[in-house]
Design an enzyme around this catalytic site. Structure first.
Site, PDB file in Angstrom:
ATOM      1  CD  GLU A 388      -2.062  -2.320   1.091  1.00 33.82           C
ATOM      2  OE1 GLU A 388      -0.959  -2.746   1.489  1.00 33.82           O
ATOM      3  OE2 GLU A 388      -3.009  -3.071   0.785  1.00 33.82           O
ATOM      4  CG  HIS A 457     -11.198  -7.623   6.109  1.00 33.73           C
ATOM      5  ND1 HIS A 457     -10.371  -8.155   7.056  1.00 33.73           N
ATOM      6  CD2 HIS A 457     -10.579  -7.826   4.918  1.00 33.73           C
ATOM      7  CE1 HIS A 457      -9.299  -8.674   6.470  1.00 33.73           C
ATOM      8  NE2 HIS A 457      -9.402  -8.483   5.169  1.00 33.73           N
TER       9      HIS A 457
END
Ligand SMILES: Cc1ncc(C[n+]2csc(CCOP(=O)(O)OP(=O)(O)O)c2C)c(N)n1
Length: 654
Positions: A388, A457
């Site tokens: 990321e 999540h």
């Protein structure tokens, strides 16, 4: 090269004096002793090439062409400085000379450099990027992620590690077991070269080779320059502090390698310059530096308005009236709407590239980008490593160099892995470099609970991004808004965080197929009412509307506001509605402390507080992570029932 080294030394000696005089308000890191690296690298670059540097970057900037006047003025905090007095020593920038910024966050410039190189390659320009960093930076994640991506995508970057043996007080041998940092290059499949960083010719030759490789499309090189700083880590470091980590003898020993003396000797011995000529050259530079300092001292300070400029550069023009529905209305789910909108915009605007994990072959975890690889190819739809910091940083760099990347963070929960790039780089570069750089970047991320994905999540995190000036944050509640907001986001010249609720991906809604833009920064009253205002965003808007419908059957009239843009928040629409209804319920799928709902409540407390007929009520997620069990998860997320109860409470009809 000799002249440049003299100039850097002279400027930095002067800065040291100014610091002792108390004229420099902020941090100051000098590179005295390391001048050969700046001079050697820059001699191998051309005008169309770029550099990125660090907190110790005066030398790099001067060698690349920044005037010493602009540098002094900036460090003295003057409006004629390269960043109008907003950057200071650690945040210098001079785009006209290819100086794309010095950076206060160690290692952060490494993925940015890959991004600028990506843009150069993408546009078919022949420039290369030189990225400077210290030995300390070679242990950051950004180093590993940036170098790997630059190598995998064969980008024209030269990574220059100035190994001066210390990261502040920490000797490299205490934190790194390999002898040469250049060895790390092999694990990314790029050449790693060690050079004497006190010898400008050696640095020049190594850079020349790396530049040739980069221009030939063969990819990056890591050059490790063994060097040494003759001064403290920061200019005012007291000798007693310096002695804690290195001895006087050690410093003296290294000073025998002084690159300036070394070159001087060479020039005299080879008959290139006489001692008299050298003395006269030094006098000229000294006089030039003195003039620049005097001028910079006398230069005006920035006005107060400067502090409030360059945060959100003006967006591109939008060709139609905002909010005007156009074209056929087609019933589509939100994921497909985002896909067709991206496809349409990519066809029109070659600057748009997509990057993210599994977005190409797979079309993304939620299939939003399905089929785009087939149409646009690997050049514009890029599957990235799980990296990321690497790919978000690279996308920021690409935006700095004129592209419009759209990055997908698979789940917003993973934004933590690249938060420095989002909050210190994307959000701040335009501001701290006084508008010389723009970051037209969209970061898309799936968010929200409801799919039994548990604690890591299922978050929304909109308040975290909204806390940071320089970012815009939007969150559509239906497919039509997703289209309008995305089209507008792609016209912005600042980073936009585009939050897509997972439970909305499959929800159908009418979508206008024509040019449709929703103004960023404007909320929408999606249902008019008179008894209470309910403010919501994303999936919660739908629940608020359902609650309003239920309440309507009981004769209670609810006004529902869809924030659409979470930052900058539309205060006016909220204030006007509460003035009209006198009651406020805020629904948010997120934790209450320091949240968007806190912000909305504060806006009302600071504004139409006197209009309130009852206390404000918030319906939020309990302050616990999301549990996995379906019943437990459902009990956490604000439901229609909870919204109805909250309205009953503010209406005092329990
Ligand atoms: C990510 C990050 N962590 C810590 C710091 C604080 N810091 C500023 S300079 C520095 C040392 C950097 O060492 P190195 O990369 O070797 O560069 P040098 O200072 O030697 O030029 C540190 C830890 C920072 N600016 N950024």
């Amino acid at each position: 090269m000799y002249r440049i080294m003299l100039l850097i030394r002279c400027v930095e000696e002067k800065l040291k004096e100014l610091n002792i005089e108390g004229l420099i308000p902020g941090f100051l890191h000098l590179s005295i002793g390391q001048e050969a690296v700046a001079a050697g690298v820059m001699a191998a670059l051309k005008d169309g090439d770029y550099i990125l540097s660090t907190h110790r970057g005066h030398g790099h900037c001067l060698a690349k062409g920044m005037s010493e006047y602009m540098l002094f003025a900036e460090i003295l905090g003057k409006v004629e400085g390269c960043c109008m007095g907003k950057g200071g020593s650690m945040h210098l920038c001079d785009v006209k000379h290819g100086i794309m910024g010095t950076n206060g966050v160690v290692g952060a410039n490494i993925p940015l450099a890959a991004g600028i190189a990506f843009a150069l390659k993408y546009k078919g320009e022949e420039g290369v990027v030189a990225c400077f960093f210290g030995d300390g930076a070679s242990n950051t994640g950004a180093f590993h992620e940036g170098l790997n991506l630059a190598a995998v995508w064969k980008l024209p970057v030269i990574y220059v590690c100035e190994n001066n043996l210390y990261a502040i007080s920490t000797r490299i041998t205490r934190v790194t077991l390999i002898q040469d940092i250049a060895e790390r290059a092999s694990s990314y499949g790029m050449p790693g070269v060690v050079v004497d960083g006190m010898d400008p010719l050696a640095v020049y030759e190594a850079t020349l080779k790396a530049v040739k490789r980069a221009r030939n499309g063969e990819g990056p090189t890591l050059i490790e320059c063994k060097t040494y700083r003759f001064c403290g880590s920061y200019a005012a470091e007291p000798p007693a502090v310096e002695r804690l980590y290195r001895s006087e003898e050690e410093v003296k020993e290294h000073m025998k390698r002084d690159p300036i003396k070394k070159v001087e000797k060479l020039l005299i011995e080879s008959g290139y310059l006489t001692e008299v000529e050298i003395a006269s050259l030094k006098e000229d530079i000294k006089a030039r530096v003195k003039d620049s300092v005097e001028k910079a001292k006398a230069a005006p300070k920035p006005s107060v308005e400067i502090a409030f400029s360059h945060l959100y550069p003006e967006r591109e023009e939008i060709p139609v009236d905002l909010e005007e529905l156009s074209g056929e209305l087609v019933e589509l789910p939100m994921n497909e709407t985002i896909r067709i909108t991206l496809r349409e915009e990519m066809r029109k605007d070659k600057r748009i590239v997509l990057m993210g994990e599994d977005i190409g072959v797979l079309g993304g975890d939620f299939r939003v980008t399905k089929g785009l690889l087939e149409e646009f190819g690997e050049r514009r739809v890029l599957d990235t490593p799980i990296s990321e910091t690497g790919f978000v940083g690279l996308a920021i760099g690409a935006a700095m160099a004129g592209l419009k990347p759209v990055v997908e963070i698979m789940f917003v929960d993973f934004a933590g892995a690249c938060m420095d790039q989002i909050m210190n780089q994307a959000a701040k570069l335009s501001y701290m470099y006084a508008g010389q750089i723009r970051i037209p970047l969209v970061i898309r991320a799936a968010c929200g609970g409801g799919i039994r994905a548990a604690a890591q999540h299922s978050q929304v995190l909109s308040s975290i991004f909204s806390h940071i000036p320089g970012l815009k944050v939007v969150m559509p509640s239906n497919p039509c808004d997703a289209r309008g907001l995305l089209k507008s986001a792609l016209k912005e010249n600042c980073p936009v965080i585009f939050l897509e609720h997972k439970l909305l991906y499959g929800v159908l809604g009418p979508v206008p197929m024509g040019e449709y833009y929703i103004p960023i920064g404007k909320a929408k009253v999606v249902r008019k009412g008179s008894d209470a205002t309910v403010v919501a965003s994303g999936l919660m808007v739908n629940r608020a509307l359902e609650a309003a419908k239920n309440l309507d059957e009981r004769g209670i009239s609810i006004e529902v506001i869809d924030l659409r843009t979470i930052s900058p928040i539309d205060r006016e629409t909220i204030v006007n509605s509460v003035k009209h209804t006198g009651r406020l319920v805020i629904v948010e799928e997120d934790w209450a402390p320091c949240s968007i709902s806190s912000e909305v409540a504060a806006i009302v407390a600071e504004g139409p507080f006197d209009s309130l007929l009852s206390p404000v009520k918030r319906v939020t997620t309990p302050f616990y992570p999301m549990p996995y069990n379906p019943e437990l998860e459902d009990s956490m997320i604000p439901s229609v029932k909870k919204i109805v109860s909250a309205v009953e409470e503010v209406m005092d009809i329990l």
